[in-house]
Design a protein around this motif. Structure first.
Motif, mmCIF file in Angstrom:
data_model
loop_
_atom_site.group_PDB
_atom_site.id
_atom_site.type_symbol
_atom_site.label_atom_id
_atom_site.label_comp_id
_atom_site.label_asym_id
_atom_site.label_seq_id
_atom_site.Cartn_x
_atom_site.Cartn_y
_atom_site.Cartn_z
ATOM 1 N N ASP A 17 23.183 4.887 75.603
ATOM 2 C CA ASP A 17 22.930 5.422 74.257
ATOM 3 C C ASP A 17 21.493 5.173 73.821
ATOM 4 O O ASP A 17 20.857 6.038 73.225
ATOM 5 C CB ASP A 17 23.896 4.799 73.243
ATOM 6 C CG ASP A 17 25.326 5.272 73.406
ATOM 7 O OD1 ASP A 17 25.546 6.266 74.138
ATOM 8 O OD2 ASP A 17 26.222 4.643 72.813
ATOM 9 N N ALA A 20 19.223 7.529 75.695
ATOM 10 C CA ALA A 20 19.381 8.889 75.166
ATOM 11 C C ALA A 20 18.655 9.044 73.829
ATOM 12 O O ALA A 20 18.042 10.080 73.570
ATOM 13 C CB ALA A 20 20.856 9.232 75.018
ATOM 14 N N THR A 21 18.701 8.022 72.993
ATOM 15 C CA THR A 21 18.008 8.072 71.708
ATOM 16 C C THR A 21 16.499 8.108 71.909
ATOM 17 O O THR A 21 15.788 8.866 71.240
ATOM 18 C CB THR A 21 18.416 6.882 70.817
ATOM 19 O OG1 THR A 21 19.837 6.903 70.662
ATOM 20 C CG2 THR A 21 17.768 6.952 69.448
ATOM 21 N N ARG A 23 14.995 9.280 74.511
ATOM 22 C CA ARG A 23 14.705 10.605 75.069
ATOM 23 C C ARG A 23 14.727 11.667 73.969
ATOM 24 O O ARG A 23 13.922 12.594 73.995
ATOM 25 C CB ARG A 23 15.706 10.942 76.178
ATOM 26 C CG ARG A 23 15.414 12.212 76.885
ATOM 27 C CD ARG A 23 14.074 12.173 77.629
ATOM 28 N NE ARG A 23 13.651 13.522 77.926
ATOM 29 C CZ ARG A 23 12.484 14.061 77.578
ATOM 30 N NH1 ARG A 23 11.572 13.356 76.960
ATOM 31 N NH2 ARG A 23 12.210 15.301 77.857
ATOM 32 N N THR A 24 15.617 11.520 73.002
ATOM 33 C CA THR A 24 15.658 12.444 71.864
ATOM 34 C C THR A 24 14.330 12.404 71.116
ATOM 35 O O THR A 24 13.768 13.443 70.756
ATOM 36 C CB THR A 24 16.816 12.086 70.913
ATOM 37 O OG1 THR A 24 18.045 12.244 71.624
ATOM 38 C CG2 THR A 24 16.830 12.952 69.672
ATOM 39 N N PHE A 25 13.817 11.197 70.909
ATOM 40 C CA PHE A 25 12.526 11.066 70.237
ATOM 41 C C PHE A 25 11.411 11.678 71.081
ATOM 42 O O PHE A 25 10.541 12.380 70.559
ATOM 43 C CB PHE A 25 12.195 9.597 69.922
ATOM 44 C CG PHE A 25 10.841 9.435 69.300
ATOM 45 C CD1 PHE A 25 10.634 9.789 67.973
ATOM 46 C CD2 PHE A 25 9.776 8.953 70.041
ATOM 47 C CE1 PHE A 25 9.373 9.668 67.395
ATOM 48 C CE2 PHE A 25 8.516 8.838 69.470
ATOM 49 C CZ PHE A 25 8.315 9.187 68.142
ATOM 50 N N ALA A 27 11.645 14.095 73.276
ATOM 51 C CA ALA A 27 11.780 15.555 73.237
ATOM 52 C C ALA A 27 11.225 16.098 71.919
ATOM 53 O O ALA A 27 10.540 17.127 71.896
ATOM 54 C CB ALA A 27 13.239 15.957 73.423
ATOM 55 N N PHE A 28 11.518 15.401 70.824
ATOM 56 C CA PHE A 28 10.962 15.777 69.527
ATOM 57 C C PHE A 28 9.435 15.763 69.598
ATOM 58 O O PHE A 28 8.764 16.703 69.170
ATOM 59 C CB PHE A 28 11.453 14.804 68.442
ATOM 60 C CG PHE A 28 10.702 14.898 67.154
ATOM 61 C CD1 PHE A 28 11.053 15.842 66.201
ATOM 62 C CD2 PHE A 28 9.617 14.063 66.896
ATOM 63 C CE1 PHE A 28 10.348 15.949 65.002
ATOM 64 C CE2 PHE A 28 8.911 14.158 65.711
ATOM 65 C CZ PHE A 28 9.276 15.101 64.766
ATOM 66 N N THR A 31 7.949 18.620 71.669
ATOM 67 C CA THR A 31 8.055 19.893 70.945
ATOM 68 C C THR A 31 7.009 19.977 69.843
ATOM 69 O O THR A 31 6.355 21.021 69.670
ATOM 70 C CB THR A 31 9.471 20.058 70.360
ATOM 71 O OG1 THR A 31 10.403 20.078 71.431
ATOM 72 C CG2 THR A 31 9.601 21.330 69.541
ATOM 73 N N GLU A 120 10.413 11.148 61.820
ATOM 74 C CA GLU A 120 11.490 11.154 62.814
ATOM 75 C C GLU A 120 11.897 9.730 63.180
ATOM 76 O O GLU A 120 13.086 9.431 63.309
ATOM 77 C CB GLU A 120 11.051 11.924 64.072
ATOM 78 C CG GLU A 120 12.108 12.019 65.141
ATOM 79 C CD GLU A 120 13.323 12.861 64.770
ATOM 80 O OE1 GLU A 120 14.284 12.871 65.568
ATOM 81 O OE2 GLU A 120 13.337 13.508 63.704
ATOM 82 N N LEU A 124 15.543 7.776 62.891
ATOM 83 C CA LEU A 124 16.198 7.112 64.027
ATOM 84 C C LEU A 124 16.292 5.594 63.861
ATOM 85 O O LEU A 124 17.038 4.939 64.588
ATOM 86 C CB LEU A 124 15.437 7.424 65.322
ATOM 87 C CG LEU A 124 15.460 8.876 65.795
ATOM 88 C CD1 LEU A 124 14.521 9.048 66.980
ATOM 89 C CD2 LEU A 124 16.869 9.316 66.143
#
Length: 136
Positions: A17, A20-21, A23-25, A27-28, A31, A120, A124
């Motif tokens: 988890d 994954a968190t 990686r979410t950051f 990816a943000f 982008t 962001e 998080l």
């Protein structure tokens, strides 16, 4: 978390988890950089230059921070220079050394990106803190 040398199912779930968190950051972040016409690596380079004391931003420093070979960092910085985002300044005491400095355009671009990143991270933060507290 379980004993220091023994993992259990909950430990693996927590680590998965957490990753994954993160990686979410990332990816943000990637982008956001692309949305303003930068590669993620260019964004990282600008942030590295801005995030160090004046006179410390060199090609070697950026290479180290981005985990690149010096020649790869030099090429990246040349592209940023061509784009009008970075300037190279010779060290007045040692002409062999070159310092990197952001242009005004880069400063404005980086500030906008950084504000979005801080927002962001703020979103998080509760989740990240909860996971970190479970690790320790």
């Amino acid at each position: 978390m379980s004993q220091p040398n023994k993992m259990n199912d909950a430990d693996y779930t927590l680590l998965a988890d957490f990753r994954a968190t993160l990686r979410t950051f990332m990816a943000f972040s990637e982008t956001q950089a692309r949305n303003v016409g930068l590669t993620p690596q260019q964004h990282q380079a600008l942030l590295s230059i801005r995030g160090t004391a004046p006179g410390n931003a060199t090609v070697g420093y950026v290479a180290e921070r981005l985990m690149l070979k010096p020649h790869s960092a030099s090429g990246l910085l040349s592209r940023l220079e061509e784009a009008g985002l970075v300037m190279r300044k010779s060290d007045p005491t040692d002409q062999r050394r070159t310092f990197l400095q952001l242009t005004e355009e880069a400063e404005q671009l980086l500030e906008s990106l950084s504000l979005a990143h801080l927002e962001e991270l703020s979103n998080l933060k509760p989740m990240l803190l909860s996971m970190i507290n479970q690790f320790c």
